[in-house]
Design a protein around this motif. Structure first.
Motif, PDB file in Angstrom:
ATOM      1  N   VAL A  11       0.669  -1.176   0.034  1.00 49.77           N
ATOM      2  CA  VAL A  11      -0.065   0.073  -0.030  1.00 49.77           C
ATOM      3  C   VAL A  11       0.709   1.207   0.041  1.00 49.77           C
ATOM      4  O   VAL A  11       0.550   2.167  -0.616  1.00 49.77           O
ATOM      5  N   ALA A  12       1.845   1.048   0.849  1.00 50.42           N
ATOM      6  CA  ALA A  12       2.722   2.458   0.865  1.00 50.42           C
ATOM      7  C   ALA A  12       3.558   2.661  -0.299  1.00 50.42           C
ATOM      8  O   ALA A  12       3.869   3.639  -0.894  1.00 50.42           O
ATOM      9  N   THR A  13       3.827   1.530  -1.024  1.00 53.16           N
ATOM     10  CA  THR A  13       4.516   1.670  -2.298  1.00 53.16           C
ATOM     11  C   THR A  13       3.778   2.143  -3.589  1.00 53.16           C
ATOM     12  O   THR A  13       4.032   2.945  -4.371  1.00 53.16           O
ATOM     13  N   ALA A  20       0.303   8.031   6.694  1.00 54.61           N
ATOM     14  CA  ALA A  20       0.883   7.218   7.248  1.00 54.61           C
ATOM     15  C   ALA A  20      -0.175   6.316   8.074  1.00 54.61           C
ATOM     16  O   ALA A  20      -0.330   4.963   8.251  1.00 54.61           O
ATOM     17  N   GLY A  21      -0.945   7.084   8.702  1.00 55.67           N
ATOM     18  CA  GLY A  21      -2.032   6.329   9.504  1.00 55.67           C
ATOM     19  C   GLY A  21      -2.934   5.713   8.535  1.00 55.67           C
ATOM     20  O   GLY A  21      -3.792   4.773   8.946  1.00 55.67           O
ATOM     21  N   THR A  22      -3.403   6.581   7.437  1.00 60.50           N
ATOM     22  CA  THR A  22      -4.305   5.712   6.272  1.00 60.50           C
ATOM     23  C   THR A  22      -3.585   4.596   5.983  1.00 60.50           C
ATOM     24  O   THR A  22      -4.471   3.457   5.862  1.00 60.50           O
ATOM     25  N   VAL A  23      -2.473   4.296   5.743  1.00 58.85           N
ATOM     26  CA  VAL A  23      -1.750   3.267   5.196  1.00 58.85           C
ATOM     27  C   VAL A  23      -1.855   1.999   6.393  1.00 58.85           C
ATOM     28  O   VAL A  23      -2.222   0.913   6.200  1.00 58.85           O
ATOM     29  N   ARG A  24      -1.866   2.421   7.611  1.00 53.83           N
ATOM     30  CA  ARG A  24      -1.710   1.487   8.702  1.00 53.83           C
ATOM     31  C   ARG A  24      -3.430   1.042   8.765  1.00 53.83           C
ATOM     32  O   ARG A  24      -3.811  -0.186   9.112  1.00 53.83           O
ATOM     33  N   ARG A  25      -4.304   1.926   8.560  1.00 48.69           N
ATOM     34  CA  ARG A  25      -5.830   1.584   8.685  1.00 48.69           C
ATOM     35  C   ARG A  25      -6.101   0.554   7.429  1.00 48.69           C
ATOM     36  O   ARG A  25      -6.897  -0.355   7.863  1.00 48.69           O
ATOM     37  N   LEU A  26      -5.463   0.800   6.365  1.00 51.44           N
ATOM     38  CA  LEU A  26      -5.714  -0.120   5.305  1.00 51.44           C
ATOM     39  C   LEU A  26      -5.017  -1.548   5.462  1.00 51.44           C
ATOM     40  O   LEU A  26      -5.782  -2.410   5.292  1.00 51.44           O
ATOM     41  N   LEU A 116     -12.192   6.213   3.448  1.00 50.03           N
ATOM     42  CA  LEU A 116     -10.851   6.654   3.662  1.00 50.03           C
ATOM     43  C   LEU A 116     -10.488   7.534   2.838  1.00 50.03           C
ATOM     44  O   LEU A 116      -9.400   8.363   2.932  1.00 50.03           O
ATOM     45  N   ALA A 117     -10.518   7.411   1.565  1.00 46.58           N
ATOM     46  CA  ALA A 117     -10.208   8.337   0.223  1.00 46.58           C
ATOM     47  C   ALA A 117     -10.696   9.591   0.316  1.00 46.58           C
ATOM     48  O   ALA A 117     -10.329  10.614   0.034  1.00 46.58           O
ATOM     49  N   LEU A 118     -12.047   9.717   1.120  1.00 49.61           N
ATOM     50  CA  LEU A 118     -12.814  10.946   1.352  1.00 49.61           C
ATOM     51  C   LEU A 118     -12.124  11.685   2.261  1.00 49.61           C
ATOM     52  O   LEU A 118     -12.109  12.990   2.377  1.00 49.61           O
TER      53      LEU A 118
END
Length: 233
Positions: A11-13, A20-26, A116-118
């Motif tokens: 996801v990060a790549t 970073a918080g969004t990546v952790r939630r995903l 999350l995108a919103l």
């Protein structure tokens, strides 16, 4: 075999602008599942959720009314698909997703990813960029199907996937898959493959492998090449 990268790594790549918080939630929201060779991971006509391939290879394909199989793409680790369901939660997949090898994938609830995108503009822009890249790839492949002969299409496929998919000790795809990828019958596929072999460009191996002997020769057959700056196919 290399180590399997985590959901968070992919996801990060793929979405470097996401917080970073969004990546952790995903990563927490992802549902990981193992699959086996030739499993139908997702049937046509049902919603295909957002997914990322963590290990192995998958193929999107469509079986038309005549029974012939057409393949849209082969994807390996790090491929993010199913984006249409984020913008259209009721969308039905036009292609089925089939496992070419054993592997693992992760899926998300499209509603969760949309929310999350919103909340995170960086994630939204990243998803938009991936969708734009997919549209470019689709146009290039339509060019290939519309203007190239079976011989030229096979040359393009073998250059694109040969070293990873076919020219390996344990081929990922079968020769029947090659027919689907170039949009021909198996009879035409074998005739075309024999022609490339007679020209010294490839060599068939027992067990379904195809050795690429002359990449430059294959490249000279291609008339519809990807435009400069186009995303990797």
């Amino acid at each position: 075999m290399g180590a399997i990268e985590s959901v968070g790594f992919h996801v990060a790549t793929l979405l470097p602008s996401a917080d970073a918080g969004t990546v952790r939630r995903l990563e927490r929201a992802a549902r990981q599942q193992a699959f086996s060779r030739r499993d139908v991971l997702h049937a046509r006509g049902m919603q295909l959720p957002p997914f990322v391939v963590l290990d192995g290879h998958v193929m999107s394909r469509r079986v038309v009314e005549t029974g012939q199989v057409y393949a849209a793409l082969i994807a390996g680790p790090g491929y993010l698909g199913g984006l249409r369901s984020i913008s259209d939660p009721d969308a039905e997949a036009l292609y089925e997703l089939v496992a070419l090898t054993d592997g693992t994938w992760a899926t998300w609830d499209p509603g969760v990813m949309r929310q999350l995108a919103l909340e995170d503009a960086g994630l939204a822009v990243g998803l938009l960029d991936l969708s734009s890249d997919f549209a470019v790839v689709l146009n290039v492949r339509l060019d290939e199907r519309s203007f190239a002969s079976a011989r030229q299409r096979m040359a393009a496929i073998l250059l694109r996937y040969g070293k990873v998919i076919f020219d390996t000790p344990h081929p990922v795809a079968q020769r029947a898959d090659l027919a689907a990828m170039i949009g021909t019958s198996r009879v035409m596929m074998y005739r075309t493959l024999r022609g490339l072999e007679a020209d010294g460009l490839v060599q068939r191996q027992h067990g379904g492998g195809i050795n690429i002997l002359d990449e430059d020769g294959l490249a000279r057959l291609i008339q519809v090449a990807a435009p400069d700056g186009a995303p990797a196919l």
